[in-house]
Design a protein around this motif. Structure first.
Motif, PDB file in Angstrom:
ATOM      1  N   SER A  93       0.874  -1.165   0.000  1.00  0.00           N
ATOM      2  CA  SER A  93       0.000   0.000   0.000  1.00  0.00           C
ATOM      3  C   SER A  93       0.914   1.218   0.000  1.00  0.00           C
ATOM      4  CB  SER A  93      -0.933  -0.010   1.220  1.00  0.00           C
ATOM      5  OG  SER A  93      -0.205  -0.099   2.413  1.00  0.00           O
ATOM      6  N   ASN A  94       0.452   2.359   0.443  1.00  0.00           N
ATOM      7  CA  ASN A  94       1.247   3.581   0.424  1.00  0.00           C
ATOM      8  C   ASN A  94       2.623   3.365   1.051  1.00  0.00           C
ATOM      9  OD1 ASN A  94       2.157   6.222   1.919  1.00  0.00           O
ATOM     10  ND2 ASN A  94       0.833   6.876   0.240  1.00  0.00           N
ATOM     11  N   VAL A 101       0.003   0.100 -11.061  1.00  0.00           N
ATOM     12  CA  VAL A 101      -0.247   0.954  -9.901  1.00  0.00           C
ATOM     13  C   VAL A 101       0.619   0.467  -8.750  1.00  0.00           C
ATOM     14  CG1 VAL A 101      -2.600   1.574 -10.586  1.00  0.00           C
ATOM     15  CG2 VAL A 101      -2.225  -0.467  -9.194  1.00  0.00           C
ATOM     16  N   ASP A 122      -4.058  -1.380  -2.740  1.00  0.00           N
ATOM     17  CA  ASP A 122      -5.106  -0.406  -2.418  1.00  0.00           C
ATOM     18  C   ASP A 122      -5.383   0.500  -3.612  1.00  0.00           C
ATOM     19  OD1 ASP A 122      -2.547   0.710  -2.137  1.00  0.00           O
ATOM     20  OD2 ASP A 122      -3.185   2.157  -0.633  1.00  0.00           O
ATOM     21  N   GLN A 123      -4.295   0.848  -4.335  1.00  0.00           N
ATOM     22  CA  GLN A 123      -4.463   1.708  -5.504  1.00  0.00           C
ATOM     23  C   GLN A 123      -5.189   0.977  -6.632  1.00  0.00           C
ATOM     24  OE1 GLN A 123      -3.747   5.027  -5.434  1.00  0.00           O
ATOM     25  NE2 GLN A 123      -3.376   4.521  -3.280  1.00  0.00           N
ATOM     26  N   SER A 162      -8.560   2.434  -8.168  1.00  0.00           N
ATOM     27  CA  SER A 162      -8.665   2.725  -9.602  1.00  0.00           C
ATOM     28  C   SER A 162      -9.953   2.150 -10.190  1.00  0.00           C
ATOM     29  CB  SER A 162      -7.442   2.178 -10.349  1.00  0.00           C
ATOM     30  OG  SER A 162      -7.479   0.764 -10.441  1.00  0.00           O
TER      31      SER A 162
END
Length: 325
Positions: free
Chosen positions: A58-59, A209, A213-214, A218
C-alpha cells in the motif's frame, strides 16, 4: 495523463538486462561475487548492522512509518543496529539483496523465487494470516491461521463484467511483473482459460499501480475496469469507503499462493539465519511486535519455511513466460 505500461516482453527484457549487468560487473572487476555461481557462494556473512527492506503493498510512506518500530525490536533480539527501509518495487529489493545492500527482505513469493534463482537468497519464514471466510467478501476467519492466500480479479459491481472473457478490450490495474497476486496468478489463470493478456487481439490494456489499495481505488473511481489484487485488498480502503464491498466485487479467485516470506541474502551464515528466524518469530509473539507486523502486511505470526514450498510458483512462472510468445 494515465501512463500505460506495455508489458509484452517485459520478462525477457529484465532477464537480458541482468545478464548484461553481470557481464559488465565482471569486466569492471568490481563485483566478482556477482559473477560466481550463486549456489557456490560461501555462507559466512555476519552482519555488524542489519539492513531490512520491505516492498509496498500500500502507500510506501505509510509502510515505512509502520515498519520503523521493528528497528528497536530487532536490535534488542539480535544485538546489532538495524536499519528498516521500503523499496520502490519488487525488482529493486531483489537486486539490492543480490548486490549485498540489503540483508533481509520481506519478499512476496514470486520475488523470493527470483531472488533465489539469481542470488541464492534463503527463505527463512512464511507469514501466517487469518484465512478469508469465503470468496465473495473480505471478512476474516479469526479462528484459522494459514500460510497461504489467494489472488482475485475485482471489478465494479455495476460494470457488467461477469467473467474472464468479459475482460477482453478492458483496462486492468496490475502490480509489478514479479508480483504473485498482482500479476502472475491472475494473468496465468486467464491464460489457462484461453485469454492471453499480452495478445494484441484481446485488446487488453494494463496500468501499473503502486499498491493493491491503488488497484481497488482505480476500479472504484472507474479509472480502470478491473484490478489484480490479493484477496481481501478491499479492506485497505474500507476506512475511507465503508461500503467498498457493495461497489467493488471479485469475479475470479485463484488457487492457493504461498504466503509472503522473510528472506535473507545468499551468503548469510547459518548461525545468523537461525538467529534472524528466531527473532522474527519471538517478536511476533509479543504484544508490541505483533501490532507492528499486523499493521504492515496483516501478518499474525510466522512459520518456518523451505525452498520446495515454492515449486508451485516456479510452475506458474513457466506458464507466465508463454504470455510473451
Amino acid at each position: 495523463m494515465k501512463i500505460i505500461l506495455i508489458r509484452k516482453g517485459a520478462r525477457k527484457i529484465m532477464k537480458n538486462f541482468k545478464k548484461l549487468f553481470l557481464s559488465a560487473a565482471l569486466i569492471a572487476g568490481g563485483a566478482i561475487g556477482l559473477a560466481q555461481n550463486p549456489s557456490t557462494v560461501r555462507a559466512d556473512y555476519v552482519p555488524e548492522k542489519l539492513s531490512v527492506q520491505f516492498v509496498p503493498s500500500s502507500n510506501a510512506e505509510s509502510i515505512e512509518s509502520k515498519a520503523k518500530p521493528l528497528e528497536k525490536l530487532l536490535k534488542k533480539e539480535l544485538g546489532v543496529p538495524v536499519k528498516v527501509s521500503v523499496s520502490t518495487d519488487y525488482n529493486t529489493i531483489v537486486e539490492a539483496m543480490g548486490s549485498k545492500q540489503v540483508d533481509v527482505g520481506f519478499l512476496p513469493p514470486d520475488a523470493y523465487v527470483l531472488a533465489h534463482k539469481q542470488y541464492n537468497a534463503k527463505v527463512l519464514l512464511q507469514a501466517l494470516r487469518y484465512d478469508v471466510k469465503n470468496n465473495k467478501s473480505d471478512e476474516l476467519d479469526k479462528s484459522k491461521l494459514v500460510d497461504f492466500y489467494r489472488s482475485q480479479i475485482v471489478v465494479r459491481k455495476d460494470s457488467g463484467i461477469k467473467s474472464l472473457k468479459d475482460l477482453k478490450g478492458k483496462k486492468i490495474a496490475v502490480q509489478d511483473t514479479t508480483s504473485t497476486s498482482g500479476w502472475i496468478y491472475p494473468a496465468v489463470s486467464m491464460y489457462k482459460q484461453g485469454i492471453n493478456i499480452n495478445d494484441k487481439k484481446n485488446k487488453i490494456k494494463t496500468v501499473v499501480v503502486k499498491g493493491h489499495d491503488q488497484g481497488v481505488i482505480s476500479v472504484l473511481n472507474k479509472n480502470t475496469d478491473a484490478a489484480f489484487v490479493f484477496q481481501g485488498a478491499t479492506r485497505l480502503v474500507k476506512k475511507d469507503t465503508p461500503d467498498i464491498n457493495d461497489k467493488v466485487v471479485p469475479i475470479y479467485t485463484t488457487t492457493k499462493i504461498p504466503n509472503d516470506t522473510v528472506t535473507v541474502r545468499g551468503d548469510m551464515s547459518p548461525k545468523w539465519q537461525k538467529k534472524i528466524q528466531k527473532a522474527f518469530k519471538d517478536i511476533a509473539k509479543t504484544k508490541e511486535g505483533h501490532k507492528v507486523i499486523s499493521s504492515l502486511y496483516s501478518h499474525e505470526g510466522y512459520t518456518d519455511s523451505k525452498d520446495s514450498n515454492f515449486n508451485i510458483l516456479r510452475q506458474y512462472d513457466k506458464t507466465a513466460e508463454k504470455l510473451d510468445k
